[in-house]
Each structure stands twice: as C-alpha cells, then as structure tokens.
Design an enzyme around this catalytic site. Structure first.
Site, PDB file in Angstrom:
ATOM      1  N   TRP A 187       0.866  -1.175   0.000  1.00 13.06           N
ATOM      2  CA  TRP A 187       0.000   0.000   0.000  1.00 13.06           C
ATOM      3  C   TRP A 187       0.902   1.225   0.000  1.00 13.06           C
ATOM      4  O   TRP A 187       1.896   1.275   0.732  1.00 13.06           O
ATOM      5  CB  TRP A 187      -0.906   0.059   1.245  1.00 13.06           C
ATOM      6  CG  TRP A 187      -1.613   1.383   1.302  1.00 13.06           C
ATOM      7  CD1 TRP A 187      -2.637   1.788   0.486  1.00 13.06           C
ATOM      8  CD2 TRP A 187      -1.296   2.510   2.134  1.00 13.06           C
ATOM      9  NE1 TRP A 187      -2.976   3.094   0.777  1.00 13.06           N
ATOM     10  CE2 TRP A 187      -2.181   3.566   1.778  1.00 13.06           C
ATOM     11  CE3 TRP A 187      -0.349   2.741   3.145  1.00 13.06           C
ATOM     12  CZ2 TRP A 187      -2.151   4.808   2.401  1.00 13.06           C
ATOM     13  CZ3 TRP A 187      -0.314   3.991   3.761  1.00 13.06           C
ATOM     14  CH2 TRP A 187      -1.215   5.003   3.385  1.00 13.06           C
ATOM     15  N   GLU A 228      -2.969  -2.878  -2.554  1.00 11.05           N
ATOM     16  CA  GLU A 228      -4.116  -2.298  -1.830  1.00 11.05           C
ATOM     17  C   GLU A 228      -4.496  -0.930  -2.378  1.00 11.05           C
ATOM     18  O   GLU A 228      -3.695   0.004  -2.367  1.00 11.05           O
ATOM     19  CB  GLU A 228      -3.757  -2.183  -0.333  1.00 11.05           C
ATOM     20  CG  GLU A 228      -4.883  -1.620   0.507  1.00 11.05           C
ATOM     21  CD  GLU A 228      -4.523  -1.547   1.995  1.00 11.05           C
ATOM     22  OE1 GLU A 228      -3.364  -1.833   2.356  1.00 11.05           O
ATOM     23  OE2 GLU A 228      -5.417  -1.183   2.799  1.00 11.05           O
ATOM     24  N   LYS A 230      -7.017   2.592  -2.681  1.00 13.05           N
ATOM     25  CA  LYS A 230      -7.621   3.542  -1.742  1.00 13.05           C
ATOM     26  C   LYS A 230      -8.267   4.690  -2.510  1.00 13.05           C
ATOM     27  O   LYS A 230      -7.812   5.061  -3.583  1.00 13.05           O
ATOM     28  CB  LYS A 230      -6.533   4.070  -0.798  1.00 13.05           C
ATOM     29  CG  LYS A 230      -7.081   4.881   0.351  1.00 13.05           C
ATOM     30  CD  LYS A 230      -6.048   5.057   1.452  1.00 13.05           C
ATOM     31  CE  LYS A 230      -6.642   5.855   2.594  1.00 13.05           C
ATOM     32  NZ  LYS A 230      -5.788   5.917   3.756  1.00 13.05           N
ATOM     33  N   ASP A 261      -9.748  -3.010   1.377  1.00 12.60           N
ATOM     34  CA  ASP A 261      -9.860  -2.474   2.732  1.00 12.60           C
ATOM     35  C   ASP A 261     -11.207  -1.769   2.779  1.00 12.60           C
ATOM     36  O   ASP A 261     -11.469  -0.865   1.969  1.00 12.60           O
ATOM     37  CB  ASP A 261      -8.689  -1.493   2.962  1.00 12.60           C
ATOM     38  CG  ASP A 261      -8.701  -0.827   4.326  1.00 12.60           C
ATOM     39  OD1 ASP A 261      -9.776  -0.373   4.751  1.00 12.60           O
ATOM     40  OD2 ASP A 261      -7.629  -0.723   4.949  1.00 12.60           O
ATOM     41  N   HIS A 264     -11.630   2.002   2.442  1.00 13.29           N
ATOM     42  CA  HIS A 264     -11.003   2.654   1.292  1.00 13.29           C
ATOM     43  C   HIS A 264     -11.934   2.922   0.119  1.00 13.29           C
ATOM     44  O   HIS A 264     -11.485   3.072  -1.011  1.00 13.29           O
ATOM     45  CB  HIS A 264      -9.818   1.812   0.810  1.00 13.29           C
ATOM     46  CG  HIS A 264      -8.643   1.890   1.717  1.00 13.29           C
ATOM     47  ND1 HIS A 264      -7.407   1.379   1.390  1.00 13.29           N
ATOM     48  CD2 HIS A 264      -8.508   2.428   2.949  1.00 13.29           C
ATOM     49  CE1 HIS A 264      -6.566   1.584   2.393  1.00 13.29           C
ATOM     50  NE2 HIS A 264      -7.215   2.215   3.352  1.00 13.29           N
ATOM     51  N   HIS A 288      -8.688  -6.197   4.276  1.00 11.30           N
ATOM     52  CA  HIS A 288      -8.360  -5.423   5.466  1.00 11.30           C
ATOM     53  C   HIS A 288      -9.702  -5.051   6.083  1.00 11.30           C
ATOM     54  O   HIS A 288     -10.377  -4.138   5.597  1.00 11.30           O
ATOM     55  CB  HIS A 288      -7.572  -4.159   5.120  1.00 11.30           C
ATOM     56  CG  HIS A 288      -6.103  -4.393   5.038  1.00 11.30           C
ATOM     57  ND1 HIS A 288      -5.190  -3.375   4.889  1.00 11.30           N
ATOM     58  CD2 HIS A 288      -5.381  -5.534   5.118  1.00 11.30           C
ATOM     59  CE1 HIS A 288      -3.963  -3.884   4.873  1.00 11.30           C
ATOM     60  NE2 HIS A 288      -4.056  -5.199   4.999  1.00 11.30           N
ATOM     61  N   ASP A 296     -11.807   7.152   6.457  1.00 11.71           N
ATOM     62  CA  ASP A 296     -11.025   5.935   6.692  1.00 11.71           C
ATOM     63  C   ASP A 296     -10.383   6.033   8.085  1.00 11.71           C
ATOM     64  O   ASP A 296      -9.170   6.107   8.226  1.00 11.71           O
ATOM     65  CB  ASP A 296      -9.957   5.823   5.594  1.00 11.71           C
ATOM     66  CG  ASP A 296      -9.061   4.617   5.772  1.00 11.71           C
ATOM     67  OD1 ASP A 296      -9.565   3.581   6.220  1.00 11.71           O
ATOM     68  OD2 ASP A 296      -7.857   4.729   5.470  1.00 11.71           O
ATOM     69  N   ASP A 298     -10.288   3.983  10.622  1.00 14.03           N
ATOM     70  CA  ASP A 298      -9.718   2.771  11.211  1.00 14.03           C
ATOM     71  C   ASP A 298     -10.150   2.552  12.657  1.00 14.03           C
ATOM     72  O   ASP A 298      -9.331   2.235  13.521  1.00 14.03           O
ATOM     73  CB  ASP A 298      -8.182   2.755  11.069  1.00 14.03           C
ATOM     74  CG  ASP A 298      -7.766   2.575   9.617  1.00 14.03           C
ATOM     75  OD1 ASP A 298      -8.028   1.503   9.069  1.00 14.03           O
ATOM     76  OD2 ASP A 298      -7.195   3.510   9.024  1.00 14.03           O
ATOM     77  N   ASP A 328      -7.373  -4.167   9.874  1.00 11.28           N
ATOM     78  CA  ASP A 328      -6.619  -2.921   9.770  1.00 11.28           C
ATOM     79  C   ASP A 328      -7.331  -1.823  10.549  1.00 11.28           C
ATOM     80  O   ASP A 328      -8.103  -1.056   9.998  1.00 11.28           O
ATOM     81  CB  ASP A 328      -6.465  -2.521   8.292  1.00 11.28           C
ATOM     82  CG  ASP A 328      -5.476  -1.379   8.120  1.00 11.28           C
ATOM     83  OD1 ASP A 328      -4.830  -1.012   9.122  1.00 11.28           O
ATOM     84  OD2 ASP A 328      -5.344  -0.846   7.001  1.00 11.28           O
TER      85      ASP A 328
HETATM   86  C1  LIG Z   1      -0.812   0.422   8.222  1.00 10.10           C
HETATM   87  C2  LIG Z   1      -1.541  -0.138   7.044  1.00 10.10           C
HETATM   88  O1  LIG Z   1      -0.730  -0.732   6.130  1.00 10.10           O
HETATM   89  C3  LIG Z   1      -2.356   0.905   6.371  1.00 10.10           C
HETATM   90  O2  LIG Z   1      -3.416   1.156   7.255  1.00 10.10           O
HETATM   91  C4  LIG Z   1      -2.921   0.558   4.999  1.00 10.10           C
HETATM   92  O3  LIG Z   1      -3.234  -0.793   4.899  1.00 10.10           O
HETATM   93  C5  LIG Z   1      -4.106   1.387   4.823  1.00 10.10           C
HETATM   94  O4  LIG Z   1      -5.191   0.899   4.901  1.00 10.10           O
HETATM   95  C6  LIG Z   1      -3.950   2.838   4.606  1.00 10.10           C
HETATM   96  O5  LIG Z   1      -5.137   3.507   4.661  1.00 10.10           O
HETATM   97 MN   LIG Z   2      -5.535  -1.209   4.867  1.00  6.66          MN
END
Ligand SMILES: C[C@H](O)[C@H](O)[C@@H](O)C(=O)CO
Ligand SMILES: [Mn+2]
Length: 420
Positions: A187, A228, A230, A261, A264, A288, A296, A298, A328
């Site tokens: 990513w 990955e 986004k 993810d 994303h 993810h 995003d 998390d 993630d």
């Molecule tokens: C730390 C991760 O690799 C990171 O979160 C990535 O996977 C991601 O989702 C960035 O938005």
């Molecule tokens: Mn991710």
C-alpha cells in the site's frame, strides 16, 4: 461464565438451528478455516521500531493517547501473546517492515534483510502461526512530498522499489520457513491534495515501479503479492495514484491479489459486494477488515452490517481458501489490547453467524421469487441464539466466553500496560 450453563444454552440453540436446517457442529467446524491475520500495528499506533518517536504520515492517523503503548519488540510480543490467549481459533501475524529487529543494527528501508525479521519468524514458529508482511511506504523522509513508488524523483522512486523488492524477499523466506505462504501487501499513500494535471504520469510511474519491484518470481507456496487500493487519505483528497481501478487492473493482468480495505471506498460502497465480483477475475484476495467512521478512520471493528456482509459472502460461496483475512484498525484512545481483542472477536463472530445461515434454503426462496419470505428470514436470523453457539465455541477453544475477556484485559492493563 459457568460452563454448565453454556452447554445447556448450546443444546437448546442447537435444536433451534436444526429446526431451520442448520447443523451447529458443522458451523463450528468451519471456524477452523477462518484464520485472521493480526495486524501488529494496533499495539503501538503504527509507530514501528526504527526510531523511538516514529511519526505516522501518509494520510492515516492513530488518534488518542491511552497509556500502555508497546514501544519495544518485547512489549509487542508480550501483547500479541496476550491477545492470542483471548481469541478462539488459529490466527496469523501481520507485520509491517518498520517492525524489524533493529536493536543491534539500524538500517534504512532499502537495506532491510531477512536477518532483521528472523526473530519474528522464530516467534511465529514458536506460536505455531503463519506470518504476513507489508512494505512500509510511509512515515519516511523519502515520502515527505507525498510520493513513493509513483515519484517523479527518480532517486526516491528507486529507493521505494528497492524497499518493496526486499520486503518480498523477506516474505518469501518467512513463508518458506513457516510452511505457509506469506501474503505481502503493498500500500502506498501517493496522491495529491489538489487537482493534479499529470495523473497519467504518476500512474505510469507506479506501474513501472511495481513491475520492477515484482520482477523476481517466488513460489506461491512461499509468498503471494497483494496490492491495496484507496479512494483518498488526509491531505490526499483529490487524486490517489493507487486507485481501485488501477490496482484491480494490475492484479488481473499480473496474477496478483487485490487487497480490499473496507475503509477505502465511498461510504455507500460495500466490500462485501465486491468479493464475488473480483473473484471472477483474480484467484485470491486479501481483506483489510476495519470500521470507517465518516472517513477511513480505522476504528475498532464491530459486528456491523458491512462486516457481516463480508463474512456472509465468503461463507456462502465457500471462498475461505481464496480470501486472506486481515484486519486494519488502530485505536490509541482506549486500551489497545482491548481494542485488538474486541475487534478480532467481532470479525470472528461475523464468520460464525455466516456459518449458521441456512444458505441453500435462502437461495431456493430467492430463486422462487419469494422476496418477502427472504427478507423475513434474514430478519429472524438476526435474533437466533447465536451467542449460545459462540460461547460454546469459545468454551471448546479454552478461551474466555461472553464478557469474561474484559476482566482479563483489565488485569493485564494493571499488571503490564500501566507499568510501561
Ligand atoms: C498500516 C496499514 O498498512 C495501512 O493502514 C494501509 O493498509 C491502509 O489501509 C492505509 O489507509
Ligand atoms: Mn488497509
């Protein structure tokens, strides 16, 4: 919770599920193939061990300042070992390149080697778990202008290509030593805050860099590449170089895994809906699993409809051998180990709920055009006695049932985290 009570409740639940054609024993047995890769970065807010004060960049943020963050490799392993005792089933470890064992030798990212990760491979072996890996293309001076693999600064671009090359070699060795393929995920944060002119130039650079970084082929039993995508990041609102269209194209053309993810995409898009779409064209995917709140962000995974759809789509279609499940999220505002365990158990619950679905009966109803009946059954399934099956599964696995893990984490906070 008292084990006799759990067994009694389970026997009743078993009968209730049997009445709708679901075998609870079979559902529990399926859970042995739900192997979630634990993202080590929940223990330290994505800091890493390169420097003591690693600043997180790349348009992602861990907010909060709760005490107990892991600051050494030993602390992180102690935390991970605790987490493993509180989860049913078998997990994997998902490591980022910034978490190497750099105690005796500090190296830059274009110099990392297997030796810097050998102690992690050994740790995974001792735990009896597989390892996954990630290039870390952020939180570095050479990413300060917002570009890594797509950079127009040739020196920087080459630096990141070398980093990814090395990460893939490390992944292949980890997979070889552990006897289970290591999924290597790439990513990158690359993109622009405001409207760019040369989108094509950056994307052409990214394609060239990926081709160079992935030129070495490794056996699939040792490592697999994932890319990955986004939609946007903080400060990268107008154009992300590694968009979904870009990476899906790259994955299909080059026989790679696409990493989805669920933070994303546009908030109205569901990753659960994408799984059966992309699996028509790629062999495997990486997930993810996260919880985006307005962006995003998390947040810790909870048992919500998005996560349920992801799990249901995988279980309905027997996709477990084609879907690599990673997490993630990184919440620094609450007990980090509590965040870890709550989020992972939430994802596991979604899979068990999915395994308890009478899928064949639902498909038959759907094919008969009985859409009211389908809706009603889906609603009724939501309040079936799932928790009795979950507790029984945890009991069988020798891990805390119900809310009992909360006390274990409070104790760990008192004994370990607050002493850091
Ligand atoms: C730390 C991760 O690799 C990171 O979160 C990535 O996977 C991601 O989702 C960035 O938005
Ligand atoms: Mn991710």
């Amino acid at each position: 919770m008292m084990s006799e009570l759990i067994k009694k409740a389970y026997e009743i639940a078993k009968e209730q599920y049997a009445a709708i054609g679901v075998d609870t024993e079979e559902a529990i047995a399926k859970m042995k193939d739900v192997n979630i890769s634990l993202h080590c970065w929940q223990t330290d807010d994505v800091g890493g061990f390169e420097t003591a004060d690693g600043e997180l960049s790349g348009g992602i943020q861990a907010t909060g300042n709760y005490p107990g963050k892991a600051t050494t490799i030993e602390q992180m392993r102690t935390d991970l070992e605790k987490v493993l005792t509180l989860l049913p089933g078998k997990q994997r470890l998902n490591l980022h390149a910034i978490y190497g064992d750099f105690q005796s030798e500090k190296v830059d990212r274009d110099e990392i080697e297997v030796k810097h990760f050998q102690s992690w491979i050994d740790w995974c072996k001792a735990q009896g778990i597989g390892m996954d890996f990630n290039a870390t293309c952020f939180s570095h001076d050479r990413a300060a202008d917002g570009f890594t693999l797509s950079s127009k600064n040739e020196e920087n671009r080459k630096f990141w290509v070398e980093h990814v090359k090395r990460c893939r070699a490390i992944s292949a060795e980890a997979g070889k030593q552990l006897g289970t393929p290591c999924v290597h995920n790439t990513w990158i944060p690359d993109g622009t805050k405001d409207t760019p002119i040369d989108r094509n130039g950056y994307r052409a650079n990214l394609k060239k860099s990926l081709d160079e970084a992935m030129a070495t082929e490794y056996p699939k039993e040792h490592m697999k590449d994932a890319v990955e995508s986004k939609l946007f990041g903080i400060g990268v609102e107008s154009m992300t170089v590694g968009s979904h269209d870009f990476y899906l194209g790259y994955a299909i053309k080059n026989d790679k895994l696409i990493c989805l993810d669920n933070g994303h995409f546009h908030p109205t898009e569901q990753v659960g809906d994408k799984i059966s779409a992309v699996l028509q064209f790629v062999d495997e995917i990486l997930l993810h699993v996260t919880r985006p709140v307005r962006w995003d962000s998390d947040h810790v995974v909870t048992l919500n409809e998005d996560v349920q759809l992801i799990a249901s789509e995988i279980m309905r279609n027997n996709f477990l051998d084609r879907v690599n499940i990673g997490l993630d999220f990184f919440d620094a505002s609450i007990n980090r180990i509590g965040a870890y365990v709550t989020g992972t158990r939430a994802a596991q619950k979604a899979f068990l709920i999915a395994a308890l679905e009478p899928t064949k009966a639902l498909v038959a109803i759907e094919e008969a055009g009985k859409n009211f009946e389908r809706l009603a059954m889906l609603e009724e399934l939501k309040t079936m006695p799932f928790s009795a099956v979950w507790d029984y599964y945890c009991l069988q696995e020798g891990v805390p049932t119900g809310m009992d893990y909360i006390g274990k984490i409070q104790q760990y906070e008192k004994d370990v985290l607050l002493k850091r």
